[in-house]
Enzyme design. Structure first.
Site, PDB file in Angstrom:
ATOM      1  N   GLU A 295      -3.384   3.164  15.587  1.00  0.00           N
ATOM      2  CA  GLU A 295      -3.638   2.877  14.298  1.00  0.00           C
ATOM      3  C   GLU A 295      -5.091   2.754  13.870  1.00  0.00           C
ATOM      4  OE1 GLU A 295      -2.454  -0.738  11.132  1.00  0.00           O
ATOM      5  OE2 GLU A 295      -2.145  -0.904  13.265  1.00  0.00           O
ATOM      6  N   LYS A 360       0.991   4.031   4.813  1.00  0.00           N
ATOM      7  CA  LYS A 360       1.459   2.853   5.222  1.00  0.00           C
ATOM      8  C   LYS A 360       2.394   2.131   3.782  1.00  0.00           C
ATOM      9  CE  LYS A 360       1.337  -1.435   7.746  1.00  0.00           C
ATOM     10  NZ  LYS A 360       0.550  -2.212   8.296  1.00  0.00           N
ATOM     11  N   CYS A 413       2.268  -0.116  12.337  1.00  0.00           N
ATOM     12  CA  CYS A 413       1.959  -1.617  12.927  1.00  0.00           C
ATOM     13  C   CYS A 413       3.319  -2.046  12.363  1.00  0.00           C
ATOM     14  CB  CYS A 413       1.055  -1.901  11.978  1.00  0.00           C
ATOM     15  SG  CYS A 413       0.532  -3.867  12.429  1.00  0.00           S
TER      16      CYS A 413
END
Length: 537
Positions: A295, A360, A413
């Site tokens: 990430e 995201k 995440c």
């Protein structure tokens, strides 16, 4: 004195405790319960701590308003102990840039647990409303705490970290039950099973009836183990033909990872590490199908750095692709100042072309955005990533096409801790790719907990999980939660692995939370009927 007499004496002492003594007992019981989570996985401790919760709620009946406020207060202290010990590592993130954020560390280490404890308080209060004097109160607590945990996963974007059900994900045989009822059904069973010894303090006038609840709980636990062992033995790990993965784990410290002046050194490290030989038979990156970086891999906007894109193209052999995390600038006219950005995943081919992008959706509060962003920024606050205005959330979750490999579901995440984030019945992927940066939390229990929760998504859905983490733990996990390959926490290196094949959709993948809801509804009907019967008597 018999063991049962000792248990009864201890239980009665807890029931009669009041005031700060009661709060202290709840706090310690909650703190000890954290040992059931990764990396300790000492789940038998819950046979001690959850009965304490039952006895504390028993004793709350001496308070006003049928004991509901006292139960809620007790639940808050239980939750505070659980979350302070279980989430202490969050404080480490505030020391990465200590000059700016260290003063906020106490608020994070105590403030977040104090907030999350409200949901445990709700669970205890609801349990008291359903409370009975017989063993059915164990089910009342299981129903109520599951409801509180579910609320915790939803309110203010949700934070279902260390949900109680994760206690039954080790050994792996127990975790297989999640393929039927998911994390919420597993949470209900966890509370019901481990709280059952509380009935042992009941009087001898009940004869052998007081053993029925613990015996039933033990039977369920054994059945879970047998089901899981059979499922594991009858479902070997199959591999996707001609797909070779390489995960690059750079183990970069946060002050380097987000330092633009270090961009050349960061990029060179990625390129060198990605092509590193991992053994006598290794040819580096030359025979890799899919190279994966973690990430937010770069201290710059990747697609706005032509040199970096050219270096990636030069690294990748023909027919291979790179899956990498990166901060992405929004589409704006040339020359426009960039003030906000997306946290994204790119799929890049060997010619340096961007094949697919995912932004995201589920941003981390205080890490990627501030609640009431404008107001809090006007007061001088900023999130840990220091992006003015906060990151921009994506708009849609979809699978990504990966050349010469099955379609992948991207999760960035902590999106992997939300069960509904993986619910893609209309567009079922062949695998889950989870890019994360747990470097914020150093060498602590946090990354182990994160992996434990991500792994359960694989079991729930019957999909392999491929996880690339900046500082670890990177792993390739099959659809039943077995490690195919793993690179530990705090290590630098590459992880080569084949890609496990998905299995047919599990019951949970097909039906979602319906089986768990039915289980809890049946238990609720039983508890309400028992309560009404007692009133009628």
């Amino acid at each position: 004195m018999k063991i049962t007499d000792k248990v009864r004496a201890a239980g009665l002492a807890i029931v009669l405790a009041w005031g700060w003594k009661r709060a202290a007992i709840a706090l310690v019981a909650g703190a000890l319960s954290t040992l059931a989570m990764a990396p300790f996985n000492a789940w038998p401790v819950l046979f001690l701590t959850f009965p304490v919760a039952v006895w504390l709620i028993d004793g709350a009946g001496a308070g006003r308003f049928r004991g509901v406020p006292a139960a809620a207060w007790t639940g808050w202290w239980f939750g505070l102990g659980y979350f302070v010990v279980g989430l202490y590592w969050i404080g480490k993130a505030f020391l990465v840039d200590a000059d700016t954020f260290a003063w906020l560390m106490p608020f994070a280490v105590l403030g977040l647990p104090a907030y999350l404890s409200l949901f445990t308080a709700i669970g205890f209060a609801l349990a008291r409303l359903l409370w009975t004097r017989d063993a059915s109160r164990i089910l009342a607590l299981a129903i109520s705490l599951t409801a509180g945990e579910w609320l915790r996963s939803k309110v203010l974007t949700g934070f279902p970290w260390n949900t109680f059900g994760y206690a039954l994900t080790e050994p792996l045989a127990f975790a297989q039950t999640a393929s039927l009822i998911g994390i919420w059904g597993l949470t209900f069973l966890t509370v019901a099973i481990f709280a059952s010894p509380a009935v042992l303090i009941e009087g001898t006038s009940r004869g052998r009836k007081r053993w029925r609840a613990p015996a039933a709980a033990l039977s369920v636990l054994i059945a879970m183990g047998i089901f899981g062992a059979v499922r594991l033995s009858r479902t070997p790990t199959h591999l996707v033909p001609k797909v070779k993965l390489r995960i690059m784990q750079p183990n970069l410290q946060q002050d380097v990872k987000f330092n633009y002046s270090a961009k050349a050194a960061v990029m060179q490290k990625y390129l060198t590490l990605s092509d590193r030989s991992s053994g006598p038979q290794s040819t580096g990156v030359r025979d890799v199908s899919v190279l994966i970086w973690p990430e937010s891999a770069f201290p710059f906007f990747l697609t706005r750095e032509p040199d970096a894109m050219a270096q990636i193209a030069a690294l990748l052999p023909k027919g291979s692709v790179l899956i990498t995390g990166s901060v992405r600038a929004p589409d704006q006219p040339p020359g426009t100042r960039i003030t906000r950005a997306y946290n994204s995943i790119y799929v890049i081919d060997h010619d340096g072309n961007v094949l697919s992008v995912y932004d995201k959706l589920h941003l981390v509060p205080f890490g990627e955005y501030l609640p009431f962003q404008n107001w809090m920024e006007s007061l001088g606050f900023q999130q840990l990533t220091k992006v003015v205005g906060g990151f921009i959330p994506g708009t849609v979750r979809r699978t990504m096409a990966i050349p010469n490999a099955p379609r992948a579901l991207p999760l960035i995440c902590y999106e992997a801790i939300f069960p509904d984030a993986v619910a893609t019945r209309d567009d079922r992927p062949g695998w889950i790719v989870n890019l994360t940066n747990d470097g914020w939390f150093g060498i602590s229990t946090g990354p182990y907990q994160h992996l434990q929760q991500a792994r359960l998504r694989a079991i729930e859905q019957g999909l392999p999980l491929v996880r690339a983490a900046n500082t670890g733990i990177s792993a390739v996990i099959d659809p039943l939660g077995r490690d195919v390959a793993r690179l530990g926490l705090g290590l630098e290196g590459v992880l080569d692995s084949p890609l496990p094949s998905a299995i047919p959709p599990t019951i949970y993948a097909r039906t979602g939370d319906i089986p768990a809801a039915i289980l809890i509804a049946v238990a609720l009907v039983f508890v309400v009927r028992r309560r009404m019967t007692k009133w009628a008597a």
